[in-house]
Scaffold this motif. Structure first.
Motif, mmCIF file in Angstrom:
data_model
loop_
_atom_site.group_PDB
_atom_site.id
_atom_site.type_symbol
_atom_site.label_atom_id
_atom_site.label_comp_id
_atom_site.label_asym_id
_atom_site.label_seq_id
_atom_site.Cartn_x
_atom_site.Cartn_y
_atom_site.Cartn_z
ATOM 1 N N THR A 462 0.834 -1.193 0.000
ATOM 2 C CA THR A 462 0.000 0.000 0.000
ATOM 3 C C THR A 462 0.874 1.249 0.000
ATOM 4 O OG1 THR A 462 -1.708 1.257 1.180
ATOM 5 C CG2 THR A 462 -0.186 -0.027 2.528
ATOM 6 N N ARG A 463 0.403 2.261 -0.719
ATOM 7 C CA ARG A 463 1.035 3.585 -0.697
ATOM 8 C C ARG A 463 0.134 4.595 -0.012
ATOM 9 N NH1 ARG A 463 1.166 1.841 -6.018
ATOM 10 N NH2 ARG A 463 -0.592 3.228 -6.429
ATOM 11 N N ALA A 464 -0.970 4.122 0.538
ATOM 12 C CA ALA A 464 -1.964 5.033 1.100
ATOM 13 C C ALA A 464 -1.409 5.764 2.318
ATOM 14 C CB ALA A 464 -3.221 4.259 1.487
ATOM 15 N N THR A 783 -6.634 12.444 -5.923
ATOM 16 C CA THR A 783 -7.006 11.034 -5.787
ATOM 17 C C THR A 783 -5.802 10.201 -6.206
ATOM 18 O OG1 THR A 783 -7.831 10.541 -8.020
ATOM 19 C CG2 THR A 783 -9.361 11.639 -6.501
ATOM 20 N N SER A 784 -5.667 9.029 -5.591
ATOM 21 C CA SER A 784 -4.605 8.104 -5.978
ATOM 22 C C SER A 784 -5.145 6.691 -5.882
ATOM 23 C CB SER A 784 -3.375 8.285 -5.087
ATOM 24 O OG SER A 784 -3.699 8.045 -3.733
ATOM 25 N N GLU A 785 -4.788 5.863 -6.841
ATOM 26 C CA GLU A 785 -5.225 4.473 -6.866
ATOM 27 C C GLU A 785 -4.225 3.633 -6.084
ATOM 28 O OE1 GLU A 785 -7.672 1.208 -7.789
ATOM 29 O OE2 GLU A 785 -8.033 3.360 -8.090
ATOM 30 N N ASP A 786 -4.669 3.089 -4.962
ATOM 31 C CA ASP A 786 -3.786 2.307 -4.104
ATOM 32 C C ASP A 786 -4.044 0.820 -4.310
ATOM 33 O OD1 ASP A 786 -1.904 2.383 -1.649
ATOM 34 O OD2 ASP A 786 -3.489 1.002 -1.033
ATOM 35 N N PRO A 787 -2.995 -0.009 -4.379
ATOM 36 C CA PRO A 787 -3.211 -1.446 -4.618
ATOM 37 C C PRO A 787 -4.095 -2.117 -3.584
ATOM 38 C CG PRO A 787 -0.901 -0.875 -4.916
ATOM 39 C CD PRO A 787 -1.568 0.339 -4.352
ATOM 40 N N ARG A 788 -4.068 -1.635 -2.335
ATOM 41 C CA ARG A 788 -4.859 -2.284 -1.290
ATOM 42 C C ARG A 788 -6.166 -1.548 -1.027
ATOM 43 N NH1 ARG A 788 -2.152 -3.045 4.488
ATOM 44 N NH2 ARG A 788 -0.434 -3.695 3.137
ATOM 45 N N PHE A 789 -6.124 -0.212 -0.939
ATOM 46 C CA PHE A 789 -7.298 0.557 -0.558
ATOM 47 C C PHE A 789 -8.157 0.974 -1.748
ATOM 48 C CE2 PHE A 789 -4.668 0.928 3.144
ATOM 49 C CZ PHE A 789 -5.537 1.047 4.211
ATOM 50 N N GLY A 790 -7.620 0.897 -2.966
ATOM 51 C CA GLY A 790 -8.362 1.411 -4.108
ATOM 52 C C GLY A 790 -8.219 2.924 -4.173
ATOM 53 N N PRO A 791 -9.247 3.649 -4.655
ATOM 54 C CA PRO A 791 -9.115 5.096 -4.822
ATOM 55 C C PRO A 791 -9.180 5.840 -3.485
ATOM 56 C CG PRO A 791 -11.293 4.361 -5.509
ATOM 57 C CD PRO A 791 -10.520 3.128 -5.158
ATOM 58 N N GLU A 887 -2.354 11.075 -14.244
ATOM 59 C CA GLU A 887 -1.475 9.995 -14.675
ATOM 60 C C GLU A 887 -2.267 8.700 -14.731
ATOM 61 O OE1 GLU A 887 2.318 9.612 -12.769
ATOM 62 O OE2 GLU A 887 2.318 11.730 -12.176
ATOM 63 N N LEU A 888 -2.055 7.921 -15.783
ATOM 64 C CA LEU A 888 -2.729 6.646 -15.981
ATOM 65 C C LEU A 888 -1.720 5.502 -15.862
ATOM 66 C CD1 LEU A 888 -4.893 7.451 -19.151
ATOM 67 C CD2 LEU A 888 -5.498 7.821 -16.749
ATOM 68 N N ALA A 889 -2.241 4.368 -15.404
ATOM 69 C CA ALA A 889 -1.416 3.149 -15.336
ATOM 70 C C ALA A 889 -2.354 1.953 -15.391
ATOM 71 C CB ALA A 889 -0.560 3.134 -14.078
ATOM 72 N N GLY A 890 -1.793 0.777 -15.604
ATOM 73 C CA GLY A 890 -2.609 -0.431 -15.649
ATOM 74 C C GLY A 890 -3.376 -0.640 -14.362
ATOM 75 N N ALA A 891 -4.606 -1.138 -14.487
ATOM 76 C CA ALA A 891 -5.480 -1.309 -13.323
ATOM 77 C C ALA A 891 -5.226 -2.652 -12.659
ATOM 78 C CB ALA A 891 -6.947 -1.198 -13.739
ATOM 79 N N GLY A 892 -5.452 -2.710 -11.357
ATOM 80 C CA GLY A 892 -5.333 -3.975 -10.630
ATOM 81 C C GLY A 892 -6.072 -3.893 -9.315
ATOM 82 N N ARG A 893 -7.296 -3.386 -9.361
ATOM 83 C CA ARG A 893 -8.051 -3.149 -8.133
ATOM 84 C C ARG A 893 -8.469 -4.463 -7.488
ATOM 85 N NH1 ARG A 893 -12.538 1.370 -8.575
ATOM 86 N NH2 ARG A 893 -10.621 2.593 -8.828
ATOM 87 N N ALA A 894 -8.342 -4.536 -6.152
ATOM 88 C CA ALA A 894 -8.615 -5.781 -5.430
ATOM 89 C C ALA A 894 -10.093 -6.134 -5.417
ATOM 90 C CB ALA A 894 -8.108 -5.663 -3.990
ATOM 91 N N ASP A 895 -10.952 -5.147 -5.303
ATOM 92 C CA ASP A 895 -12.382 -5.406 -5.138
ATOM 93 C C ASP A 895 -13.095 -5.003 -6.423
ATOM 94 O OD1 ASP A 895 -14.613 -6.220 -3.660
ATOM 95 O OD2 ASP A 895 -15.092 -4.174 -3.104
ATOM 96 N N GLY A 896 -13.126 -5.906 -7.386
ATOM 97 C CA GLY A 896 -13.681 -5.586 -8.694
ATOM 98 C C GLY A 896 -15.158 -5.856 -8.798
ATOM 99 N N ALA A 897 -15.674 -5.719 -10.028
ATOM 100 C CA ALA A 897 -17.108 -5.845 -10.274
ATOM 101 C C ALA A 897 -17.500 -7.291 -10.517
ATOM 102 C CB ALA A 897 -17.508 -4.972 -11.460
ATOM 103 N N ARG A 898 -17.069 -8.183 -9.652
ATOM 104 C CA ARG A 898 -17.470 -9.577 -9.715
ATOM 105 C C ARG A 898 -17.231 -10.187 -8.330
ATOM 106 N NH1 ARG A 898 -12.570 -13.050 -12.467
ATOM 107 N NH2 ARG A 898 -10.930 -12.295 -11.089
ATOM 108 N N ARG A 899 -18.019 -11.170 -7.994
ATOM 109 C CA ARG A 899 -17.843 -11.842 -6.711
ATOM 110 C C ARG A 899 -16.726 -12.871 -6.821
ATOM 111 N NH1 ARG A 899 -23.513 -14.315 -5.771
ATOM 112 N NH2 ARG A 899 -23.766 -13.810 -7.970
ATOM 113 N N ALA A 900 -15.789 -12.829 -5.895
ATOM 114 C CA ALA A 900 -14.697 -13.801 -5.898
ATOM 115 C C ALA A 900 -14.066 -13.836 -4.520
ATOM 116 C CB ALA A 900 -13.647 -13.436 -6.947
#
Length: 903
Positions: A462-464, A783-791, A887-900
């Motif tokens: 996390t960078r949050a 706003t910043s996209e964090d690998p663990r917390f999301g936006p 700034e844009l970068a590849g996405a890798g959000r932990a909690d996406g739009a599907r149940r898993a």
């Protein structure tokens, strides 16, 4: 299985790009599990077996014709896909050689942004929610491939398939033509589709935990190293009356049955308890699979905490368990306890020999070592539990899963969590908010920031900011505590006393100095102190008047401006009169007001402080060792009561948002680069415009002539700014000149700035000209996209002093309108926006609108690695966005739009 941080694709046997990240384990409606993955070339035999096993009716619904076997040509077409224009996902059960396909979903692109979708679920697995799960997963895959709309052709009799589309939360277009129902719908998530997904996830995960906690039989398996753990678990299970079978070098408890080998064990068995080496755990699991266990508790360690080999063993264990339909608690778990009722027996699958009594508190603890102390302390206090769960390494069953169960559990009224790490803060926030809306949720974390990652816990980096976790907790209504002592202090109050209606507190103490100290502690904790009454302590020798204490208590409870009462009764000599406790209990229970007590000789939940309330239900006043402990617990309860009573607002849904256009802009920008991309001003303005944010144009100026032309085009007066990032907003460094009214002034300012910046070593800096915005207060939104917390969304007023003092508020998207309002008011410099020292009040509503739209953009587009709106100038009317960087970068959000399930 791959993770979100692994490569998104791998090369398949035919050279096609196999999207590893589409693989996922899922929990189904009945609490069971399955694995979802893209179809493979080698799935031909399994797909044929799936088809042959279908009834004639199911086959007709899928193909509109009877078809006993799939022709070789169709079989090849169905299994050879490109994972772009033709995609197929399968849900499978079982492992490797025994793996069976139980459902299929596929789409075929028919237009650039449209595809035809179809489903087929095995007859024996209808009603488990496979169709809705696959729809979520295939829609997520389609959106990734640029598809925005699905169509499907369905027979009118196929009510189950029509129900899947209808109940998914999408807006359907539907018509009947030649006996076929054609359904079409946009697959971008809507508020309703997200709510449907969250509700289905909630029910499925709650049911899977319920299946584990209500087991009616168990099998304990051990090897030499795990015999002590297994022996304790077997003894405790049998002692609670559960039928137990034991395999391995373990003493057989009374009532238990020894089996010399797993092959001799008799089913069905609901719960499997393992205390075996990590290397043999998967083999044991497979051999026991035929017994039908719904869950496995792994008491032994030796997994992730040992290094890469242990990580692989743990992943293999969890993957195998899910393939066999089981949830995993552990490894390195202390086990679980569920006190029984008339419908279910008590299940003590823990290592605790002495248990707290039955009650209404649910406790969750990741660490086995911490579980020992927490359970012992709860027992000493007399705090009754409905449930206790220890997740150990949290490889599968987590606090999120157990919270899903407790939300609906009638036997649990308050929940306490000890968390060493939070693997998915976004899901935690969503689940915790749902739970806290109906029951108090008290949480202790290992470290305030959530940056602590103990050995054995696989969590994303996390960078949050360190305060981000505080905001997650606050938004979700969580009661945050600092120690296990406070965890139980607050929990026992909420389990046995009504929520305070407000923060107004009256104090009754055994001396005036003591009453003053208690009042000061209450004030420091954020409470409002009303009456302070001193009543001499009543010792057991009857040296003081009991009637006076009764009168004073009656008076403070009769005060209409009182929400809660603190009673402190400590004699300086001798023991307390035994009549004092019952007197306090009766007064508190009869009043219905929240009460805490500090009475010498009493601690925790004791019979002396228990009395029936107006409805005849027993109410216990919790007794604390020190009055400050009771006051802190009372303050926490008051804050939670205020959160519960306050409208938490509506999810952000600003008007005029063009999500499809924004998505295409982001994808186009990323497609032109191999790594992170910083948008230029035109691209930034275009993307912001998709969310209703107008970026004031700034035109480049290299010399006086181009600066004058820019000003004439934009309109006077103008601002002249150095274009370099480190000077762009720095009036103090001479990088900005404001309110330039005409050409002569502009020429003079540009010349002076160039000379000044040359002295600073930046004489070659380029310039920008921008029309002046109405005067006001400059703010910054990031706003910043964090690998663990999301936006993570940040707000503050602009300026070095604000930055240096850290006067910034944070929120973790998705936010509500109330969250946005609180963020603006949370900064200490916030009064400048509301008419500070006679200045006019500014248009805070316009500022909140900008913040809400920026937060929505960050939530919708995980590829937006960072966004900065600086400055946002808030005037008496309106808010102007004068500068922005994206700034844009590849996405890798932990909690996406599907149940898993977590990987």
């Amino acid at each position: 299985m791959g993770t979100d941080e692994d490569a998104a694709t791998a090369t398949g046997p035919e050279g096609e790009a196999y999207p590893v990240h589409w693989e996922a384990d899922v929990v189904l409606r009945d609490g069971g599990t399955a694995h979802v993955r893209p179809i493979r070339v080698g799935d031909g035999d399994a797909l044929q077996a799936f088809h042959v096993g279908q009834s004639e009716r199911s086959t007709y619904f899928r193909f509109f014709a009877p078809l006993e076997r799939l022709p070789d040509r169709d079989l090849a077409r169905f299994t050879h896909v490109d994972h772009v224009d033709r995609v197929a996902l399968v849900a499978v059960a079982g492992e490797q050689e025994s793996e069976q396909i139980i459902a299929v979903a596929r789409y075929d692109r028919t237009e650039p942004t449209m595809a035809e979708v179809a489903f087929n679920v095995a007859d024996g697995h209808h009603g488990r929610g496979l169709g809705s799960v696959l729809l979520e997963h295939v829609a997520a895959a389609a959106r990734e491939r640029g598809i925005t709309r699905f169509t499907a052709e369905v027979l009118p009799q196929n009510s189950q398939m029509l129900a899947i589309f209808r109940e998914a939360g999408y807006v359907l277009d539907q018509h009947l033509d030649d006996g076929i129902v054609t359904v079409s719908f946009d697959i971008d998530p809507t508020d309703r589709s997200r709510a449907v997904m969250a509700d289905r996830e909630h029910r499925a995960e709650a049911r899977s935990v319920h299946g584990m906690l209500t087991s009616r039989s168990a099998l304990v398996v051990a090897d030499g190293d795990g015999r002590r753990l297994a022996g304790a678990a077997a003894e405790h299970l049998a002692g609670a009356g559960l039928p137990v079978q034991v395999v391995g070098p373990v003493a057989v408890p009374q009532g238990g049955v020894a089996r010399s080998d797993l092959a001799e064990a008799e089913g069905p068995v609901d719960l499997l308890v393992l205390a075996v080496s990590a290397a043999s755990s998967v083999d044991v699991l497979r051999r026991a699979a035929s017994l039908g266990a719904r869950a496995v508790v792994v008491l032994s360690g030796g997994f992730v905490e040992t290094g890469p080999d242990g990580v692989a063993l743990q992943r293999h264990l969890v993957r195998s368990a899910h393939a066999l339909g089981m949830r995993v608690l552990g490894p390195a778990s202390y086990g679980f306890l569920r006190h029984g009722d008339e419908d279910h027996p008590t299940v003590n699958a823990s290592l605790a020999a002495r248990l707290p009594e039955a009650g209404t508190t649910g406790l969750f603890c990741q660490s086995a070592a911490m579980a020992v102390g927490i359970l012992a302390s709860a027992r000493r206090r007399g705090l009754g539990l409905s449930t206790f769960v220890s997740s150990g390494n949290r490889a599968d069953v987590s606090g999120n899963d157990v919270m899903q169960f407790w939300t609906e559990d009638d036997r649990t009224s308050v929940v306490g969590l000890y968390l060493e790490s939070i693997g998915n803060p976004r899901k935690f926030s969503r689940v915790a908010r749902r739970l806290a809306a109906v029951k108090p949720l008290v949480v202790l974390t290992a470290g305030r920031s959530g940056h602590v990652v103990p050995a054995g816990h696989a969590v994303r980096r996390t960078r949050a900011p360190r305060r981000a976790l505080d905001e997650v907790m606050r938004q979700a209504g969580v009661i945050r505590v600092e120690s296990t002592h406070q965890l139980l202090d607050v929990t026992q109050l909420l389990a046995h006393q009504p929520l305070p209606a407000g923060r107004r507190v009256n104090v009754v103490a055994s001396s005036e100095p003591l009453a003053a100290l208690v009042a000061e502690a209450a004030f420091s904790a954020g409470l409002t102190v009303g009456e302070q009454r001193a009543v001499p302590a009543i010792a057991a020798d009857g040296s003081a008047d009991l009637e006076r204490l009764a009168e004073e208590l009656e008076a403070v409870y009769a005060d209409p401006a009182c929400d809660a009462v603190v009673v402190v009764h400590v004699p300086t000599l001798g023991e307390v009169d035994p009549r004092v406790g019952p007197l306090v209990a009766r007064a508190a229970a009869g009043s219905g007001r929240t009460t805490v007590a500090c009475v010498a000789g009493l601690h925790g939940m004791v019979p002396e402080l228990t009395a029936p309330d107006a409805d005849g239900h027993p109410r216990t006043v919790p007794a604390y060792a020190a009055p400050e402990d009771g006051v802190l617990a009372l303050a926490a309860a008051a804050r939670y009561g205020a959160w519960r009573a306050t409208d938490r607002g509506r999810p952000l849904d600003p008007e005029g948002v063009d999500r499809a256009r924004a998505r295409s802009l982001v994808e186009a920008a990323l497609s032109r680069a191999s790594g992170p991309v910083r948008l230029d001003q035109d691209q930034t303005a275009e993307l912001l415009a998709c969310y209703g944010l107008h970026l004031w144009p700034a035109l480049p100026a290299d010399d006086v002539e181009s600066a004058r032309a820019a000003a004439e085009r934009l309109g006077w007066p103008v601002a002249l700014k150095a274009a370099a990032d480190h000077l762009r907003h720095r009036i103090d460094l001479g990088g900005v000149r404001l309110d330039i009214a005409g050409p002569e002034e502009l020429a003079e300012d540009l010349t002076q700035m160039r000379e000044h910046l040359t002295d600073l070593g930046a004489g070659d800096a380029r310039f920008e000209v921008q029309r002046m915005a109405p005067g006001g207060v400059a703010c910054v939104i990031r706003t910043s996209e964090d690998p663990r917390f999301g936006p993570v969304v940040a707000f503050g007023l602009a300026g070095d002093a604000v930055d240096l003092l850290g006067d910034v508020s944070y929120g973790v998207a998705p936010l509500t309108d109330v969250d946005v309002s609180e963020m603006v008011r949370a900064v200490r410099a916030g009064p400048r926006l509301f008419g500070y020292r006679g200045l006019p009040a500014l248009d805070v509503g316009a500022l909140e609108e900008v913040l809400a739209r920026a937060a929505t953009l960050a939530e919708d587009l995980p590829e937006v690695y960072s966004l900065e709106l600086h400055p946002v100038v808030v005037a008496e009317h309106g808010a102007a966005v004068l500068g922005s960087r994206i700034e844009l970068a590849g996405a890798g959000r932990a909690d996406g739009a599907r149940r898993a399930l977590p990987e």
